[in-house]
Design a protein around this motif. Structure first.
Motif, PDB file in Angstrom:
ATOM      1  N   CYS A  87       0.798  -1.235   0.000  1.00 42.46           N
ATOM      2  CA  CYS A  87       0.000   0.000   0.000  1.00 42.46           C
ATOM      3  C   CYS A  87       0.830   1.284   0.000  1.00 42.46           C
ATOM      4  N   GLY A  88       2.142   1.173   0.225  1.00 41.00           N
ATOM      5  CA  GLY A  88       3.004   2.350   0.209  1.00 41.00           C
ATOM      6  C   GLY A  88       3.046   3.119   1.514  1.00 41.00           C
ATOM      7  N   SER A  89       2.331   2.652   2.533  1.00 42.61           N
ATOM      8  CA  SER A  89       2.368   3.307   3.842  1.00 42.61           C
ATOM      9  C   SER A  89       3.814   3.359   4.332  1.00 42.61           C
ATOM     10  N   THR A  90       4.171   4.470   4.974  1.00 45.12           N
ATOM     11  CA  THR A  90       5.559   4.675   5.383  1.00 45.12           C
ATOM     12  C   THR A  90       5.615   5.091   6.840  1.00 45.12           C
ATOM     13  N   GLU A  91       6.614   4.581   7.547  1.00 42.91           N
ATOM     14  CA  GLU A  91       6.853   4.994   8.925  1.00 42.91           C
ATOM     15  C   GLU A  91       8.340   5.284   9.083  1.00 42.91           C
ATOM     16  N   GLU A  92       8.647   6.413   9.700  1.00 46.37           N
ATOM     17  CA  GLU A  92      10.048   6.755   9.945  1.00 46.37           C
ATOM     18  C   GLU A  92      10.533   6.010  11.184  1.00 46.37           C
ATOM     19  N   LEU A  93      11.697   5.400  11.062  1.00 41.96           N
ATOM     20  CA  LEU A  93      12.313   4.665  12.164  1.00 41.96           C
ATOM     21  C   LEU A  93      13.412   5.524  12.775  1.00 41.96           C
ATOM     22  N   PHE A  94      13.898   5.115  13.922  1.00 46.97           N
ATOM     23  CA  PHE A  94      14.943   5.885  14.586  1.00 46.97           C
ATOM     24  C   PHE A  94      16.259   5.127  14.565  1.00 46.97           C
ATOM     25  N   LYS A  95      17.337   5.856  14.385  1.00 47.19           N
ATOM     26  CA  LYS A  95      18.692   5.319  14.255  1.00 47.19           C
ATOM     27  C   LYS A  95      19.059   4.392  15.414  1.00 47.19           C
ATOM     28  N   GLU A  96      18.573   4.712  16.602  1.00 45.55           N
ATOM     29  CA  GLU A  96      18.928   3.930  17.790  1.00 45.55           C
ATOM     30  C   GLU A  96      18.549   2.460  17.647  1.00 45.55           C
ATOM     31  N   MET A  97      17.551   2.161  16.814  1.00 44.80           N
ATOM     32  CA  MET A  97      17.145   0.773  16.598  1.00 44.80           C
ATOM     33  C   MET A  97      18.261  -0.059  15.958  1.00 44.80           C
ATOM     34  N   PHE A  98      19.125   0.612  15.194  1.00 41.05           N
ATOM     35  CA  PHE A  98      20.139  -0.093  14.416  1.00 41.05           C
ATOM     36  C   PHE A  98      21.547   0.024  14.992  1.00 41.05           C
ATOM     37  N   GLU A  99      21.737   0.854  15.997  1.00 41.99           N
ATOM     38  CA  GLU A  99      23.078   1.078  16.536  1.00 41.99           C
ATOM     39  C   GLU A  99      23.777  -0.195  17.014  1.00 41.99           C
ATOM     40  N   PRO A 100      23.083  -1.138  17.679  1.00 40.29           N
ATOM     41  CA  PRO A 100      23.785  -2.369  18.086  1.00 40.29           C
ATOM     42  C   PRO A 100      24.384  -3.131  16.894  1.00 40.29           C
ATOM     43  N   ILE A 101      23.694  -3.109  15.767  1.00 40.15           N
ATOM     44  CA  ILE A 101      24.200  -3.786  14.567  1.00 40.15           C
ATOM     45  C   ILE A 101      25.470  -3.098  14.072  1.00 40.15           C
ATOM     46  N   PHE A 102      25.464  -1.764  14.046  1.00 37.44           N
ATOM     47  CA  PHE A 102      26.615  -1.030  13.539  1.00 37.44           C
ATOM     48  C   PHE A 102      27.833  -1.160  14.445  1.00 37.44           C
ATOM     49  N   LYS A 103      27.613  -1.387  15.723  1.00 41.17           N
ATOM     50  CA  LYS A 103      28.724  -1.522  16.669  1.00 41.17           C
ATOM     51  C   LYS A 103      29.350  -2.915  16.620  1.00 41.17           C
ATOM     52  N   MET A 104      28.622  -3.897  16.059  1.00 36.86           N
ATOM     53  CA  MET A 104      29.114  -5.271  16.004  1.00 36.86           C
ATOM     54  C   MET A 104      30.352  -5.403  15.141  1.00 36.86           C
ATOM     55  N   LYS A 105      30.379  -4.748  14.020  1.00 30.47           N
ATOM     56  CA  LYS A 105      31.518  -4.878  13.106  1.00 30.47           C
ATOM     57  C   LYS A 105      31.751  -3.543  12.413  1.00 30.47           C
ATOM     58  N   LYS A 106      32.945  -3.053  12.533  1.00 32.61           N
ATOM     59  CA  LYS A 106      33.318  -1.814  11.846  1.00 32.61           C
ATOM     60  C   LYS A 106      33.654  -2.151  10.395  1.00 32.61           C
ATOM     61  N   LEU A 107      33.183  -1.348   9.493  1.00 33.36           N
ATOM     62  CA  LEU A 107      33.491  -1.539   8.080  1.00 33.36           C
ATOM     63  C   LEU A 107      34.781  -0.808   7.742  1.00 33.36           C
ATOM     64  N   LYS A 108      35.566  -1.380   6.839  1.00 27.35           N
ATOM     65  CA  LYS A 108      36.838  -0.773   6.449  1.00 27.35           C
ATOM     66  C   LYS A 108      36.651   0.377   5.470  1.00 27.35           C
ATOM     67  N   LYS A 109      35.685   0.251   4.561  1.00 30.66           N
ATOM     68  CA  LYS A 109      35.542   1.237   3.491  1.00 30.66           C
ATOM     69  C   LYS A 109      34.416   2.240   3.709  1.00 30.66           C
ATOM     70  N   PHE A 110      33.578   2.030   4.725  1.00 30.10           N
ATOM     71  CA  PHE A 110      32.409   2.894   4.865  1.00 30.10           C
ATOM     72  C   PHE A 110      32.260   3.404   6.290  1.00 30.10           C
ATOM     73  N   ASP A 111      31.748   4.611   6.377  1.00 27.28           N
ATOM     74  CA  ASP A 111      31.412   5.220   7.658  1.00 27.28           C
ATOM     75  C   ASP A 111      29.893   5.256   7.748  1.00 27.28           C
ATOM     76  N   LEU A 112      29.338   4.498   8.671  1.00 30.96           N
ATOM     77  CA  LEU A 112      27.887   4.416   8.787  1.00 30.96           C
ATOM     78  C   LEU A 112      27.324   5.404   9.810  1.00 30.96           C
ATOM     79  N   SER A 113      28.068   6.444  10.110  1.00 38.01           N
ATOM     80  CA  SER A 113      27.539   7.428  11.053  1.00 38.01           C
ATOM     81  C   SER A 113      26.425   8.254  10.411  1.00 38.01           C
TER      82      SER A 113
END
Length: 127
Positions: A87-113
């Motif tokens: 249906c195309g309905s959209t909801e904005e999520l918050f960055k804090e939901m994904f922070e544990p994933i980003f802290k698990m492994k640092k990427l060499k070529k990308f900055d996910l900040s």
């Protein structure tokens, strides 16, 4: 009222996300302008962080974060959207939901900040 204010008011009053041409149609009822005028306003509001654009369904929506509404304030944050494939309905999520994933492994070529992310899924109404 400025073009940016008219564009923002159209998006605020809408119960659904709008495409640029839907915004233009509503704008034309208030003031006759060229499509480029609306695109400039949309670009300005995106840079301000007041609205977001979904790349998947090419629509614009109001940012759900709180904002100070003055032109000197730039509210920059990651755009994280959950979008219903049906249906195309959209909801904005918050960055804090994904922070544990980003802290698990640092990427060499990308900055996910700072990043944009769209999750295509089904909303509860369409399941």
């Amino acid at each position: 009222m400025t073009n940016n204010e008219i564009t923002l008011n159209i998006i605020k009053k809408s119960k659904k996300n709008l495409s640029a041409y839907q915004i233009l149609d509503k704008f034309q009822k208030i003031k006759k302008v060229q499509p480029t005028t609306v695109y400039r306003s949309l670009d300005f509001l995106i840079k301000q962080g007041t609205i977001h654009k979904s790349i998947s369904n090419k629509t614009f929506m109001l940012c759900s974060h709180s904002h100070k509404h003055n032109h000197k304030y730039n509210h920059k944050h990651n755009t994280l959207l959950a979008i219903c494939k049906r249906c195309g309905s959209t909801e904005e999520l918050f960055k804090e939901m994904f922070e544990p994933i980003f802290k698990m492994k640092k990427l060499k070529k990308f900055d996910l900040s700072f990043f944009d992310l769209e999750i295509l899924t089904k909303c509860r109404s369409c399941q």
